[in-house]
Design an enzyme around this catalytic site. Structure first.
Site, PDB file in Angstrom:
ATOM      1  N   GLU A  98     -23.878  -9.849  19.376  1.00  0.00           N
ATOM      2  CA  GLU A  98     -23.259  -9.495  18.084  1.00  0.00           C
ATOM      3  C   GLU A  98     -23.471  -8.044  17.652  1.00  0.00           C
ATOM      4  O   GLU A  98     -23.805  -7.768  16.509  1.00  0.00           O
ATOM      5  CB  GLU A  98     -23.759 -10.454  16.998  1.00  0.00           C
ATOM      6  CG  GLU A  98     -23.422 -11.903  17.305  1.00  0.00           C
ATOM      7  CD  GLU A  98     -23.994 -12.905  16.304  1.00  0.00           C
ATOM      8  OE1 GLU A  98     -24.512 -12.494  15.270  1.00  0.00           O
ATOM      9  OE2 GLU A  98     -23.903 -14.112  16.591  1.00  0.00           O
ATOM     10  N   ASN A 123     -22.493 -10.931  24.274  1.00  0.00           N
ATOM     11  CA  ASN A 123     -22.044 -12.147  23.564  1.00  0.00           C
ATOM     12  C   ASN A 123     -21.667 -11.820  22.126  1.00  0.00           C
ATOM     13  O   ASN A 123     -22.405 -11.109  21.436  1.00  0.00           O
ATOM     14  CB  ASN A 123     -23.214 -13.143  23.577  1.00  0.00           C
ATOM     15  CG  ASN A 123     -22.844 -14.535  23.097  1.00  0.00           C
ATOM     16  OD1 ASN A 123     -21.895 -15.128  23.604  1.00  0.00           O
ATOM     17  ND2 ASN A 123     -23.596 -15.065  22.141  1.00  0.00           N
ATOM     18  N   HIS A 132     -16.812 -19.841  17.423  1.00  0.00           N
ATOM     19  CA  HIS A 132     -17.034 -20.642  16.212  1.00  0.00           C
ATOM     20  C   HIS A 132     -15.687 -20.664  15.474  1.00  0.00           C
ATOM     21  O   HIS A 132     -15.292 -19.671  14.862  1.00  0.00           O
ATOM     22  CB  HIS A 132     -18.127 -20.006  15.348  1.00  0.00           C
ATOM     23  CG  HIS A 132     -19.466 -19.992  16.014  1.00  0.00           C
ATOM     24  ND1 HIS A 132     -20.153 -21.152  16.299  1.00  0.00           N
ATOM     25  CD2 HIS A 132     -20.240 -18.979  16.448  1.00  0.00           C
ATOM     26  CE1 HIS A 132     -21.305 -20.844  16.890  1.00  0.00           C
ATOM     27  NE2 HIS A 132     -21.375 -19.529  16.997  1.00  0.00           N
ATOM     28  N   GLU A 154     -20.612 -20.719  22.433  1.00  0.00           N
ATOM     29  CA  GLU A 154     -21.162 -21.387  21.238  1.00  0.00           C
ATOM     30  C   GLU A 154     -20.091 -22.209  20.538  1.00  0.00           C
ATOM     31  O   GLU A 154     -20.023 -22.257  19.308  1.00  0.00           O
ATOM     32  CB  GLU A 154     -21.758 -20.343  20.262  1.00  0.00           C
ATOM     33  CG  GLU A 154     -22.806 -19.449  20.893  1.00  0.00           C
ATOM     34  CD  GLU A 154     -23.475 -18.481  19.911  1.00  0.00           C
ATOM     35  OE1 GLU A 154     -23.327 -18.667  18.684  1.00  0.00           O
ATOM     36  OE2 GLU A 154     -24.141 -17.549  20.387  1.00  0.00           O
ATOM     37  N   ASP A 165     -17.768 -24.450  18.557  1.00  0.00           N
ATOM     38  CA  ASP A 165     -17.701 -25.514  17.543  1.00  0.00           C
ATOM     39  C   ASP A 165     -16.443 -25.268  16.724  1.00  0.00           C
ATOM     40  O   ASP A 165     -15.970 -24.136  16.624  1.00  0.00           O
ATOM     41  CB  ASP A 165     -18.977 -25.643  16.695  1.00  0.00           C
ATOM     42  CG  ASP A 165     -19.503 -24.334  16.120  1.00  0.00           C
ATOM     43  OD1 ASP A 165     -18.704 -23.394  15.905  1.00  0.00           O
ATOM     44  OD2 ASP A 165     -20.715 -24.249  15.847  1.00  0.00           O
TER      45      ASP A 165
END
Ligand code: G3I
Length: 301
Positions: free
Chosen positions: A127, A169, A205, A232, A234
């Site tokens: 990030e 990432n 996400h 990740e 979701d």
């Protein structure tokens, strides 16, 4: 295949979950984990605040526990995350300049050395790019040590564990946009100068819609000569949840360098997103429609 991991493996890929090590004693949780997943990412246990609580004092209890669970059950491990602006120990949050740079690189070296040979891929830097239209770096104490902090981290990680794939990432990189293009330009620059980078993680996400160029974005990174991974995943609950899960899975399957998918938890009740009910299993451990959608997509449906 009839499970996520078997179906992914038939296509040469892994299917993973973020794991909170404390839940490995919950039989429902571990039952689903062991039957459906063949990759794990520590949700918090390998982060800077967990591994170097005081400067120079390293502790690996949670990470070691997850690695042994993975090894005992035929799972690979994604290491997460060596350097990040968040979840730094308080002593590092207050540092700057050369002292912080040296501490950060030492952290990378020590942690990657401890886990050497046990990690499939490391999120070396997490990030580091800004949201919005700038396409530039996020302001942080690490960024203020100099723009070359990311490549210094990748070089240190390669020296410490030459066998691990080294990833950058990030989130909000789900289509071709200013942020993902900023990262794309960094990866292209690293490849052209021989900075060791092997993969890019797309956290994914997601809300109630998916960027129409999600697959095209993965492909443009793969075309630079790096692997891509969904790291990740979701998705917001609602009528589109199962469809989005299926579309993301199909996108990964359509990109030959997309090596695997990780969901950020196992059951809805394990998720940082709480009432978004964003995962593949409900709070009682039942498979949701989203699970079936992913399984079908892994099997080519
Ligand atoms: O362990 C302490 C506990 O001792 C304390 O009593 C409690 C009180 O707040 O906090 C506990 O720590 C929490 C930790 O999760 C473990 O549960 C932290 O407060 C909490 O901030 C931390 O949240 C994690 C978050 O990263 C931190 O930024 C989430 O579990 C984790 O899912 C989340 O994961 C991130 C990825 O690393 C990077 N990408 C985004 C993703 C979601 O935010």
């Amino acid at each position: 295949g009839t499970t996520l991991k078997a179906s992914a493996a038939e296509k040469g890929r892994y299917f993973g979950a973020a794991v909170a090590t404390g839940k490995l004693s919950n039989s429902q949780y571990v039952g689903i984990l062991n039957s459906e997943f063949n990759s794990v990412t520590p949700e918090n246990e390998m982060k800077w605040d967990a591994t170097e609580r005081s400067q120079g004092q390293f502790s690996y209890t949670g990470g070691d526990r997850l690695v042994s669970h993975a090894q005992a059950n035929g799972m690979s491990v994604r290491g997460h995350a060596l350097l990040w602006h968040a979840q730094q120990p308080p002593w590092a949050q207050g540092m700057s300049g050369t002292a912080l740079r040296n501490a950060a690189i030492n952290h990378v070296t020590q942690v990657a050395t401890h886990f050497r040979g046990k990690i499939y891929a490391w999120d070396v830097v997490n990030e580091a790019f800004a949201d919005g239209g700038s396409g530039g770096r996020r302001d942080s104490n690490l960024q203020r040590t100099g723009n070359d902090w990311i490549e210094a981290a990748f070089r240190a990680a390669r020296a410490a564990d030459p066998g691990a794939k080294l990833c950058y990432n990030d989130y909000n990189t789900d289509g071709i946009n200013a942020k993902s293009t900023g990262i794309y330009n960094m990866v292209r620059d690293f490849k052209s100068r021989g900075v060791p980078i092997d993969c890019v993680g797309f956290q994914s996400h997601l809300g109630t819609t998916l960027a129409g160029d999600y697959q095209a974005n993965l492909q443009r990174f793969a075309d630079l000569g790096v692997d891509v991974q969904i790291t990740e995943l979701d998705v917001m609950t609602g009528s589109n949840q199962a469809n989005i899960y299926g579309s993301v899975t199909r996108a990964c399957m359509a990109v030959s360098r997309c090596t695997g998918i990780t969901t950020w938890g196992v059951r809805d009740s394990d998720s940082w997103r709480g009432s978004d009910n964003a995962l593949l299993f409900d709070g009682s451990g039942n498979k949701k429609a989203a699970y079936t959608s992913v399984l079908n997509a892994l099997n080519g449906g």
